[in-house]
Scaffold this active site. Structure first.
Site, PDB file in Angstrom:
ATOM      1  CG  ASP A  19      -2.058   0.963   1.128  1.00  0.00           C
ATOM      2  OD1 ASP A  19      -2.365   1.393  -0.008  1.00  0.00           O
ATOM      3  OD2 ASP A  19      -2.655   1.292   2.157  1.00  0.00           O
ATOM      4  CG  ASN A  21       2.362   1.474  -5.086  1.00  0.00           C
ATOM      5  OD1 ASN A  21       3.416   1.419  -4.464  1.00  0.00           O
ATOM      6  ND2 ASN A  21       1.778   0.402  -5.598  1.00  0.00           N
ATOM      7  NE  ARG A  32      -4.424   6.810  -6.986  1.00  0.00           N
ATOM      8  CZ  ARG A  32      -4.260   6.429  -5.705  1.00  0.00           C
ATOM      9  NH1 ARG A  32      -3.948   7.315  -4.781  1.00  0.00           N
ATOM     10  NH2 ARG A  32      -4.419   5.164  -5.365  1.00  0.00           N
ATOM     11  CG  HIS A  36      -0.176   2.211  -9.113  1.00  0.00           C
ATOM     12  ND1 HIS A  36      -0.417   1.688  -7.862  1.00  0.00           N
ATOM     13  CD2 HIS A  36      -1.244   3.021  -9.384  1.00  0.00           C
ATOM     14  CE1 HIS A  36      -1.561   2.150  -7.390  1.00  0.00           C
ATOM     15  NE2 HIS A  36      -2.084   2.963  -8.295  1.00  0.00           N
ATOM     16  CB  SER A  64      -8.380  -5.617  -3.557  1.00  0.00           C
ATOM     17  OG  SER A  64      -9.047  -4.378  -3.724  1.00  0.00           O
ATOM     18  CG  ASN A  67      -7.637  -2.187  -5.621  1.00  0.00           C
ATOM     19  OD1 ASN A  67      -6.632  -2.895  -5.541  1.00  0.00           O
ATOM     20  ND2 ASN A  67      -7.983  -1.343  -4.652  1.00  0.00           N
ATOM     21  NE  ARG A 187      -2.973  -1.424   4.447  1.00  0.00           N
ATOM     22  CZ  ARG A 187      -4.208  -1.409   4.007  1.00  0.00           C
ATOM     23  NH1 ARG A 187      -5.062  -2.318   4.407  1.00  0.00           N
ATOM     24  NH2 ARG A 187      -4.624  -0.487   3.151  1.00  0.00           N
ATOM     25  CD  GLU A 206       3.096 -13.413  15.612  1.00  0.00           C
ATOM     26  OE1 GLU A 206       2.961 -12.256  16.059  1.00  0.00           O
ATOM     27  OE2 GLU A 206       2.784 -14.436  16.251  1.00  0.00           O
TER      28      GLU A 206
END
Length: 241
Positions: A19, A21, A32, A36, A64, A67, A187, A206
């Protein structure tokens, strides 16, 4: 300069929600999609670093099921990026002994992209190094729903007895049925949520939530997190005698 090898017991399977970008690009006054593209280049460094830290499986969240809500321009740009990335990296994957797989619902993806995904999987199926899994048009809930649908069909066809369905049954119908569950989920970008990623598989993973934006994430940070993982006492609900 060579990277230091991990001297603790690290995770065998690392999953990453890549996450940040878009924000990375915006901070630099760029569109944007610029971010990417930068993020896609970062994947190579992370894949190459995995053997140094004992990571055998790497799963990355590329696109996703949610998205598709982004602008048409961004979605089209991402699909073009995925096609070019697969074509560009295919030879490198084989050179680095990386086996590539894709998870997610392929039906909505265009025919050319689906063909490249199939080709990459076939082209690298003999590789025995890092197992790179790319989640493309993937959502955890969507995956479980599709798995349940396949399971129900087998029940209807008489291939599966409903009375024998247990916790070991459903995973065999998931997209990830050939993969071990992730040990560590990372993340980037400062968000502290899992965003519908590997919902079933990450039950005992974890988690690490980082402020680092994905295009700034690299081998050094991966190594630090793998070492930190090795220091944790993972009991899976039990207690030591």
């Amino acid at each position: 300069m060579a990277r230091p090898m991990l001297d603790t017991i690290g995770p065998k399977h690392v999953a990453i929600i890549m996450d940040g970008n878009g924000r990375w690009a915006t901070m630099r006054g760029r569109p944007r999609l610029f971010g990417h593209h930068a993020g896609a280049r970062r994947v190579r460094e992370v894949v190459e670093a995995c053997p140094d830290f004992g990571v055998k499986y790497l799963t990355i969240f590329a696109f996703s099921t949610e998205n598709w809500k982004r602008t048409q321009v961004e979605v089209a740009g991402l699909m073009s990026l995925f096609r070019r990335y697969i074509m560009k990296e295919m030879q490198a994957f084989v050179k680095d002994n990386v086996r590539v797989r894709f998870i997610g619902d392929r039906v909505r993806l265009d025919a050319k992209l689906r063909g490249l995904m199939d080709e990459a999987e076939d082209f690298t199926k003999h590789c025995t190094g890092v197992n790179l899994t790319i989640a493309l048009n993937y959502g955890g809930r969507d995956e479980v729903a599709r798995a349940a649908q396949r399971l129900a069909f087998d029940v209807k066809e008489g291939k599966l007895d409903p009375a024998e369905i247990d916790l070991e049954t459903l995973p065999r119908y998931l997209d990830t049925h050939v993969l071990p569950d992730p040990d560590l989920v990372i993340r980037t970008s400062g968000e502290a949520r899992i965003s519908n990623f590997l919902l079933w598989q990450s039950a005992y993973a974890e988690y690490e939530f980082l402020d680092t934006l994905w295009p700034d994430f690299g081998a050094e940070e991966l190594g630090r997190l793998c070492a930190k993982f090795g220091e944790r006492d993972r009991r899976f609900g039990a207690v030591k005698a």
